[in-house]
Design a protein around this motif. Structure first.
Motif, PDB file in Angstrom:
ATOM      1  N   PRO A 198       0.840  -1.197   0.000  1.00  0.00           N
ATOM      2  CA  PRO A 198       0.000   0.000   0.000  1.00  0.00           C
ATOM      3  C   PRO A 198       0.882   1.256   0.000  1.00  0.00           C
ATOM      4  CG  PRO A 198      -0.697  -1.561   1.698  1.00  0.00           C
ATOM      5  CD  PRO A 198       0.619  -2.047   1.173  1.00  0.00           C
ATOM      6  N   VAL A 199       0.608   2.183  -0.931  1.00  0.00           N
ATOM      7  CA  VAL A 199       1.429   3.406  -1.041  1.00  0.00           C
ATOM      8  C   VAL A 199       0.578   4.625  -0.725  1.00  0.00           C
ATOM      9  CG1 VAL A 199       2.605   4.923  -2.712  1.00  0.00           C
ATOM     10  CG2 VAL A 199       3.125   2.481  -2.673  1.00  0.00           C
ATOM     11  N   ARG A 200       1.140   5.520   0.075  1.00  0.00           N
ATOM     12  CA  ARG A 200       0.513   6.812   0.378  1.00  0.00           C
ATOM     13  C   ARG A 200       1.500   7.866  -0.120  1.00  0.00           C
ATOM     14  NH1 ARG A 200      -3.480   6.496   4.114  1.00  0.00           N
ATOM     15  NH2 ARG A 200      -3.084   8.548   5.004  1.00  0.00           N
ATOM     16  N   ALA A 201       1.090   8.650  -1.119  1.00  0.00           N
ATOM     17  CA  ALA A 201       2.028   9.573  -1.764  1.00  0.00           C
ATOM     18  C   ALA A 201       1.646  11.018  -1.511  1.00  0.00           C
ATOM     19  CB  ALA A 201       2.055   9.307  -3.269  1.00  0.00           C
ATOM     20  N   TRP A 202       2.672  11.842  -1.364  1.00  0.00           N
ATOM     21  CA  TRP A 202       2.469  13.298  -1.248  1.00  0.00           C
ATOM     22  C   TRP A 202       3.517  13.996  -2.105  1.00  0.00           C
ATOM     23  CZ3 TRP A 202       5.917  17.105   0.181  1.00  0.00           C
ATOM     24  CH2 TRP A 202       5.367  18.411   0.269  1.00  0.00           C
ATOM     25  N   ASN A 203       3.069  15.058  -2.793  1.00  0.00           N
ATOM     26  CA  ASN A 203       4.010  15.913  -3.506  1.00  0.00           C
ATOM     27  C   ASN A 203       3.555  17.358  -3.350  1.00  0.00           C
ATOM     28  OD1 ASN A 203       6.420  15.840  -5.298  1.00  0.00           O
ATOM     29  ND2 ASN A 203       5.083  17.001  -6.657  1.00  0.00           N
ATOM     30  N   ARG A 204       4.527  18.274  -3.232  1.00  0.00           N
ATOM     31  CA  ARG A 204       4.197  19.701  -3.068  1.00  0.00           C
ATOM     32  C   ARG A 204       3.274  20.157  -4.191  1.00  0.00           C
ATOM     33  NH1 ARG A 204       9.172  23.798  -3.450  1.00  0.00           N
ATOM     34  NH2 ARG A 204       9.183  22.883  -5.532  1.00  0.00           N
ATOM     35  N   GLN A 222       0.572   8.868   7.854  1.00  0.00           N
ATOM     36  CA  GLN A 222      -0.300   8.158   8.814  1.00  0.00           C
ATOM     37  C   GLN A 222      -0.347   6.663   8.501  1.00  0.00           C
ATOM     38  OE1 GLN A 222      -4.206  10.002   9.060  1.00  0.00           O
ATOM     39  NE2 GLN A 222      -3.202  11.921   9.662  1.00  0.00           N
ATOM     40  N   GLY A 223      -0.077   5.851   9.516  1.00  0.00           N
ATOM     41  CA  GLY A 223      -0.164   4.389   9.367  1.00  0.00           C
ATOM     42  C   GLY A 223       0.991   3.784   8.581  1.00  0.00           C
ATOM     43  N   ALA A 224       2.026   4.587   8.320  1.00  0.00           N
ATOM     44  CA  ALA A 224       3.140   4.072   7.510  1.00  0.00           C
ATOM     45  C   ALA A 224       4.025   3.112   8.298  1.00  0.00           C
ATOM     46  CB  ALA A 224       3.995   5.244   7.021  1.00  0.00           C
ATOM     47  N   ASP A 225       4.497   2.068   7.608  1.00  0.00           N
ATOM     48  CA  ASP A 225       5.585   1.242   8.154  1.00  0.00           C
ATOM     49  C   ASP A 225       6.914   1.853   7.731  1.00  0.00           C
ATOM     50  OD1 ASP A 225       3.953  -0.982   9.202  1.00  0.00           O
ATOM     51  OD2 ASP A 225       3.444  -1.284   7.081  1.00  0.00           O
ATOM     52  N   VAL A 226       6.918   2.389   6.505  1.00  0.00           N
ATOM     53  CA  VAL A 226       8.142   2.966   5.936  1.00  0.00           C
ATOM     54  C   VAL A 226       7.808   4.328   5.341  1.00  0.00           C
ATOM     55  CG1 VAL A 226       9.933   2.677   4.150  1.00  0.00           C
ATOM     56  CG2 VAL A 226       9.007   0.660   5.313  1.00  0.00           C
ATOM     57  N   VAL A 227       8.644   5.325   5.617  1.00  0.00           N
ATOM     58  CA  VAL A 227       8.525   6.633   4.964  1.00  0.00           C
ATOM     59  C   VAL A 227       9.733   6.779   4.045  1.00  0.00           C
ATOM     60  CG1 VAL A 227       8.550   9.129   5.281  1.00  0.00           C
ATOM     61  CG2 VAL A 227       7.276   7.679   6.874  1.00  0.00           C
ATOM     62  N   LEU A 228       9.462   7.063   2.778  1.00  0.00           N
ATOM     63  CA  LEU A 228      10.545   7.240   1.798  1.00  0.00           C
ATOM     64  C   LEU A 228      10.563   8.700   1.371  1.00  0.00           C
ATOM     65  CD1 LEU A 228      12.590   6.102  -0.403  1.00  0.00           C
ATOM     66  CD2 LEU A 228      10.605   5.745  -1.839  1.00  0.00           C
ATOM     67  N   GLY A 280       1.935  13.224  12.034  1.00  0.00           N
ATOM     68  CA  GLY A 280       1.438  11.919  11.577  1.00  0.00           C
ATOM     69  C   GLY A 280       2.389  10.767  11.854  1.00  0.00           C
ATOM     70  N   LEU A 281       3.600  11.084  12.332  1.00  0.00           N
ATOM     71  CA  LEU A 281       4.619  10.040  12.516  1.00  0.00           C
ATOM     72  C   LEU A 281       4.489   9.358  13.866  1.00  0.00           C
ATOM     73  CD1 LEU A 281       7.719  12.001  11.165  1.00  0.00           C
ATOM     74  CD2 LEU A 281       6.755   9.909  10.145  1.00  0.00           C
ATOM     75  N   ARG A 282       4.763   8.051  13.907  1.00  0.00           N
ATOM     76  CA  ARG A 282       4.806   7.383  15.212  1.00  0.00           C
ATOM     77  C   ARG A 282       6.205   6.792  15.394  1.00  0.00           C
ATOM     78  NH1 ARG A 282       4.465   2.113  13.912  1.00  0.00           N
ATOM     79  NH2 ARG A 282       3.629   1.741  11.842  1.00  0.00           N
ATOM     80  N   PRO A 283       6.664   6.729  16.643  1.00  0.00           N
ATOM     81  CA  PRO A 283       7.995   6.179  16.898  1.00  0.00           C
ATOM     82  C   PRO A 283       8.112   4.755  16.353  1.00  0.00           C
ATOM     83  CG  PRO A 283       7.099   7.184  18.888  1.00  0.00           C
ATOM     84  CD  PRO A 283       5.996   7.175  17.885  1.00  0.00           C
ATOM     85  N   GLY A 284       9.290   4.418  15.876  1.00  0.00           N
ATOM     86  CA  GLY A 284       9.530   3.065  15.368  1.00  0.00           C
ATOM     87  C   GLY A 284       9.363   2.942  13.864  1.00  0.00           C
ATOM     88  N   VAL A 285       8.803   3.985  13.245  1.00  0.00           N
ATOM     89  CA  VAL A 285       8.643   3.947  11.782  1.00  0.00           C
ATOM     90  C   VAL A 285      10.034   3.986  11.132  1.00  0.00           C
ATOM     91  CG1 VAL A 285       7.869   5.335   9.793  1.00  0.00           C
ATOM     92  CG2 VAL A 285       6.342   4.963  11.735  1.00  0.00           C
ATOM     93  N   VAL A 286      10.163   3.217  10.046  1.00  0.00           N
ATOM     94  CA  VAL A 286      11.429   3.190   9.308  1.00  0.00           C
ATOM     95  C   VAL A 286      11.426   4.330   8.295  1.00  0.00           C
ATOM     96  CG1 VAL A 286      12.784   1.856   7.638  1.00  0.00           C
ATOM     97  CG2 VAL A 286      11.725   0.702   9.595  1.00  0.00           C
ATOM     98  N   TRP A 287      12.473   5.144   8.315  1.00  0.00           N
ATOM     99  CA  TRP A 287      12.596   6.276   7.386  1.00  0.00           C
ATOM    100  C   TRP A 287      13.757   6.014   6.425  1.00  0.00           C
ATOM    101  CZ3 TRP A 287      14.386  11.852   9.168  1.00  0.00           C
ATOM    102  CH2 TRP A 287      14.490  12.675   8.036  1.00  0.00           C
TER     103      TRP A 287
END
Ligand code: NAP
Length: 295
Positions: A29-35, A59-65, A84-91
């Protein structure tokens, strides 16, 4: 344990859009944002959720790229993402940001409790679209299992450079690769400029070096873009190339090395941008050789 992870992609320019599409097509599942939202919207066709803000995207991400212009843009966007970030998320930080900025981003990740990976990529638009990038990566062993399927979706190869992302070992190696790429691009433009100045058909030059040690696919590709007038859509823009040339120069200076070629290359990109070629492929550095527009 599932091998499908929710991946938030912040920055869907040339590289980010291609990477997000391949991650989505691999079933994550991908959640995308662009300016500029319009550049993210086509990803909806691959099932991506298009977010209005970085905070919504993560929100709800396992990984933020992150795949943005430079380290400053990454810091700005990640600060906006904080609610929207929670601790433990992989960046996974894939923007070409250089070693200094990477250390600052790693410190920010630590403040937020994120698991930070310094992960720039080698390869341009076409390999990005084909999922054939090389990922240079540094970061802790523990999170690598989560990353394997994500890196597998965007790249053909992952080169691990160390366990401590804050040291920026991947970003430093990336600058070496880019110093070669940018020098080769500038040199290709100068060979063509000299051919025009001396009234020599560039084909004669290609015949001369064909199949020998001086021949190079990259040189032919960059001169080909100029000769065929195919500078858009760009694989790697003049503006981004200037940014990277300056990162290389600053890093070299901090390390006590003087790079004359990189300085001249940065100046060629700056001049080409000033002439109106900022958003064209970096092969357009060729135009810096002339005062008047040239074919
Ligand atoms: P690009 O198409 O120009 O994309 C840049 C992205 O950064 C766009 O999404 C842009 O948003 C965003 N951005 C810029 N400044 C921003 C800011 N202040 N706040 C929020 N967003 C901002 O560039 P790209 O070629 O994909 O490159 C992205 C990164 O990958 C760069 O660091 C580049 O050096 C690196 N890289 C590029 C290549 C390549 O061949 N192209 C290869 C390897 C690595 P807008 O759409 O709104 O402008």
């Amino acid at each position: 344990m599932t091998d499908k992870f929710t991946v938030s992609v912040l920055g869907t320019g040339i590289m980010g859009a291609a990477m997000a599409r391949n991650i989505a097509r691999a079933g994550h599942p991908v959640r995308a944002w662009n300016r500029t939202r319009a550049k993210a919207e086509p990803l909806a066709a691959d099932g991506a959720h298009i977010a209005d803000t970085p905070a919504e995207a993560v929100q709800g991400a396992d990984v933020v790229l992150t795949m943005l212009y430079d380290g400053g843009a990454v810091m700005e966007v990640m600060r906006e993402a904080t609610p929207g970030l929670r601790p433990g998320v992989v960046w996974v930080q894939s923007t070409t940001a250089g070693g200094e900025a990477t250390a600052e981003l790693a410190a920010f990740a630590e403040e937020c409790g994120l698991v930070f990976y310094d992960a720039p990529v080698l390869g341009t638009r076409q390999p990005a679209e084909a999922g054939q990038l090389t990922v240079l990566a540094a970061g802790p062993e523990e999170g690598r299992a989560v990353l394997e399927p994500v890196f597998g979706a965007v790249g053909a190869r992952t080169v691990w450079t160390g366990p401590d992302a804050a040291e920026g070992s991947a970003s430093r190696l990336k600058l070496l690769a880019n110093s070669w790429v940018l020098a080769a691009t500038a040199a290709a433009g100068e060979v063509l400029a000299l051919a025009r100045a001396l009234d020599v058909d560039p084909e004669r030059f290609f015949e001369l070096i064909a199949d020998g040690p001086l021949d190079m696919g990259y040189l032919r590709a960059k001169i080909g873009l100029l000769v065929d007038g195919e500078l858009t859509p760009p694989s790697f823009t003049v503006a981004t190339a200037e940014k990277d040339a300056r990162l290389i120069l600053e890093a070299a200076e901090r390390g006590g090395a003087r790079l004359h070629l990189a300085a001249a290359t940065a100046e060629r990109f700056r001049r080409a941008a000033e002439q109106g070629h900022a958003d064209e492929d970096m092969a357009a550095a060729y135009f810096a050789s002339f005062d008047e527009p040239r074919p």
